[in-house]
Design a protein around this motif. Structure first.
Motif, PDB file in Angstrom:
ATOM      1  N   ARG A 102       0.826  -1.213   0.000  1.00 51.10           N
ATOM      2  CA  ARG A 102       0.000   0.000   0.000  1.00 51.10           C
ATOM      3  C   ARG A 102       0.857   1.258   0.000  1.00 51.10           C
ATOM      4  O   ARG A 102       0.317   2.363   0.036  1.00 51.10           O
ATOM      5  CB  ARG A 102      -0.962  -0.001   1.197  1.00 51.10           C
ATOM      6  N   ASP A 103       2.200   1.075  -0.028  1.00 51.36           N
ATOM      7  CA  ASP A 103       3.073   2.259  -0.031  1.00 51.36           C
ATOM      8  C   ASP A 103       4.202   2.150  -1.056  1.00 51.36           C
ATOM      9  O   ASP A 103       5.077   3.024  -1.098  1.00 51.36           O
ATOM     10  CB  ASP A 103       3.647   2.507   1.359  1.00 51.36           C
ATOM     11  N   LEU A 104       4.230   1.099  -1.862  1.00 53.70           N
ATOM     12  CA  LEU A 104       5.217   0.844  -2.918  1.00 53.70           C
ATOM     13  C   LEU A 104       6.599   0.478  -2.389  1.00 53.70           C
ATOM     14  O   LEU A 104       7.490   0.167  -3.182  1.00 53.70           O
ATOM     15  CB  LEU A 104       5.348   2.047  -3.875  1.00 53.70           C
ATOM     16  N   VAL A 105       6.799   0.474  -1.081  1.00 56.30           N
ATOM     17  CA  VAL A 105       8.113   0.163  -0.509  1.00 56.30           C
ATOM     18  C   VAL A 105       8.078  -1.148   0.268  1.00 56.30           C
ATOM     19  O   VAL A 105       8.991  -1.969   0.158  1.00 56.30           O
ATOM     20  CB  VAL A 105       8.596   1.325   0.392  1.00 56.30           C
ATOM     21  N   ASN A 106       7.057  -1.353   1.073  1.00 54.87           N
ATOM     22  CA  ASN A 106       6.913  -2.580   1.858  1.00 54.87           C
ATOM     23  C   ASN A 106       5.975  -3.530   1.128  1.00 54.87           C
ATOM     24  O   ASN A 106       4.822  -3.186   0.841  1.00 54.87           O
ATOM     25  CB  ASN A 106       6.369  -2.249   3.248  1.00 54.87           C
ATOM     26  N   TRP A 107       6.466  -4.748   0.858  1.00 49.77           N
ATOM     27  CA  TRP A 107       5.725  -5.715   0.053  1.00 49.77           C
ATOM     28  C   TRP A 107       5.581  -7.027   0.805  1.00 49.77           C
ATOM     29  O   TRP A 107       6.522  -7.497   1.448  1.00 49.77           O
ATOM     30  CB  TRP A 107       6.445  -5.957  -1.271  1.00 49.77           C
ATOM     31  N   HIS A 108       4.392  -7.602   0.682  1.00 43.99           N
ATOM     32  CA  HIS A 108       4.093  -8.861   1.371  1.00 43.99           C
ATOM     33  C   HIS A 108       3.577  -9.873   0.354  1.00 43.99           C
ATOM     34  O   HIS A 108       2.722  -9.539  -0.476  1.00 43.99           O
ATOM     35  CB  HIS A 108       3.048  -8.633   2.454  1.00 43.99           C
TER      36      HIS A 108
END
Length: 541
Positions: A102-108
């Motif tokens: 949801r922020d383009l940096v943290n991915w799950h």
């Protein structure tokens, strides 16, 4: 000399390059001078699960890569407040794992979309149209083709793959025209119309775009126009294309752009092409390309593309994020330079938990497609493994890792250690590997009587095994220098195995295939191997 600088010098020496590419090296008559080497910038990542590096520095900035390890050809989809991302998965199955941010940096990671082995999966297109999700999947197989799968939910279930009959193209990109028509843009500047439901072709392939060409004296792998990405912004359609070749010389791969007032053209070249290109071997990222545009949670624009980390082709092409600025002339430009320094994080988006642990205690069913994947599996490969109660039961297959479809991870750190307790049946050989493909791997296995040393994709020395049918094994890969230890008393004491290895050459520019060197485990011969307490730890240089 700093350790990383020394490693880079070693890598350049292996390429036959004694100095960085720069003005002094490009000063020959008739040659185009390249920019000076980028100044050295200290880089220190934040650390997450299993001490793995992560991009979010926690102070409003991030440091590339946003997803480390082999994450090539990023296909990004903005779906309201959610972003979904997937990558070329090549010969690993289950494949095309969908990542969520949801922020383009943290991915799950969520779930894999492709479960049936249809061949080597290259750069895909992930789209949402009329409330339905689509993946257009180019496959290297016999014959080559482009497949489509669809789902009404991003987590699936996804449909069975349907071949479109496009045997001569790769890298599809779904696009919708101003008249609502649906298209696939393809490698080489071509396109083809799709049916209204997006599941079949509605016309013949046509050539619509002649990509911008770089000067003849640039060091590239080849022209190779590929990876088109179509974006509509304002009154224009924008097309980003990769040229120069995905690997080969680090200065080859690049991003170019064009725009048109209609999906039907005419296309005009960006006045600043190329928008992204590695110009010095001292830069942090090499062979950068395959870019997409995306609007961030803060209504600013960003681009995702891939690149090789300097000196670490073994890690594959990693996923990079940059800022995009729109000019008064209606053109966009990337602003992050060589991406060596931290950049401002997009504002306003929720930070999801990043990444996943690579350690596995085998207390639950195996996380196939997210944590683990098979290399070139048969249709029933998943039946080989059963995980639960602290044990992974893996049925033996083949005679060695080359024929045994090993279970592999994507590790994104330049140094790491992994270890596991391994028990084998009589007639079984099992162990730990660093695996590029079935012709190039390293590691150690054992049967009841002897070790088997894997080097260069060859089964070599077979010294006596003092531990019998159960032992703990540890592999340490510290910036390509590999040490192996074994223990017969459950890890209370360790013995160093008398064969060190160096694996910096286990990569695409040596072997081809566009893969990465991956840690994993295998079982060959007869019966099964039982794996317990797999522990992965990223190490800092």
């Amino acid at each position: 000399m700093h350790r990383r600088d020394a490693l880079k010098a070693t890598a350049l020496g292996a390429m036959g390059l004694a100095a960085p590419i720069g003005p002094a090296a490009a000063a020959g008559a008739g040659e185009t001078s390249l920019l000076p080497p980028a100044p050295a910038t200290p880089r220190k990542w934040a650390r997450g699960l299993d001490n793995q590096r992560k991009a979010d520095l926690g102070d409003g900035t991030f440091l590339n890569p946003v997803l480390s390890g082999d994450r090539p050809d990023p296909a990004i989809l903005k779906d309201g407040k959610d972003y979904y991302l997937t990558f070329s998965s090549f010969d690993s199955y289950p494949g095309l794992t969908i990542w969520h941010s949801r922020d383009l940096v943290n991915w799950h990671p969520r779930k894999p979309a492709l479960h049936r082995n249809i061949g080597s999966v290259w750069a895909v297109s992930l789209e949402k149209h009329a409330g339905r999700y689509f993946l257009y999947i180019p496959v290297k197989a016999e014959p080559n083709d482009i497949y489509v799968i669809w789902s009404d939910h991003i987590d699936g279930p996804w449909s069975d793959p349907v071949a479109l009959g496009l045997h001569d193209h790769i890298d599809p990109c779904h696009a919708v025209g101003e008249d609502g028509s649906r298209w696939l843009f393809l490698s080489g500047g071509d396109r083809v119309r799709l049916s209204d439901d997006g599941l079949s072709l509605a016309g013949e392939v046509e050539h619509v775009y002649d990509p911008w060409r770089y000067p003849d004296d640039w060091d590239v792998e080849g022209f190779s126009p590929e990876g088109p990405k179509i974006h509509r912004h304002g009154d224009w359609f924008y097309m980003l294309t990769a040229v120069g070749g995905t690997a080969g010389p680090p200065t080859g791969h690049m991003v170019i752009a064009a725009r048109a007032p209609s999906i039907h053209g005419p296309w005009e070249h960006h006045p600043d092409n190329p928008l992204v290109r590695t110009e010095s071997l001292d830069e942090a990222w090499w062979s950068r390309g395959h870019a997409s545009l995306v609007e961030g949670p803060d209504a600013r624009w960003y681009t995702l593309y891939h690149g090789y980390e300097a000196g670490f082709w073994t890690l594959g092409r990693q996923c990079l994020l940059d800022h995009v600025a729109w000019g008064e002339d209606g053109w966009f430009r990337m602003t992050g330079g060589d991406l060596a320094a931290p950049l401002a994080k997009p504002e306003g988006g929720e930070a999801l938990p990043h990444g996943m642990a690579l350690s596995d205690h085998f207390t639950a069913p195996l996380a196939l497609g997210s944590r683990w994947s098979f290399f070139r599996p048969s249709p029933d490969e998943a039946r080989r493994c059963k995980s639960g109660d602290g044990v992974l039961h893996l049925a033996a297959k083949g005679a060695a890792p080359s024929s045994g479809s090993p279970l592999l991870l994507i590790a994104g750190d330049t140094s790491y250690r992994f270890e596991c307790d391994i028990e084998i049946d009589p007639g079984c050989t099992a162990g730990l590997v660093l695996f590029y493909d079935d012709k190039l791997y390293a590691g150690l296995g054992f049967d009841a009587d002897r070790f088997v040393t894997h080097q260069y994709g060859i089964e070599r020395a077979r010294p006596a095994n003092p531990h019998g049918r159960r032992m703990k094994m540890r592999v340490t890969n510290r910036a390509h220098i590999v040490a192996i230890h074994t223990s017969g008393d459950g890890g209370k004491s360790w013995q160093r195995f008398d064969r060190g290895m160096e694996v910096s050459g286990y990569h695409h520019n040596v072997r081809g295939g566009f893969l990465m060197l991956r840690p994993g485990l295998y079982a060959a011969g007869r019966g099964e191997a039982r794996f317990r307490d797999f522990q992965f730890t990223a190490l800092e240089d």
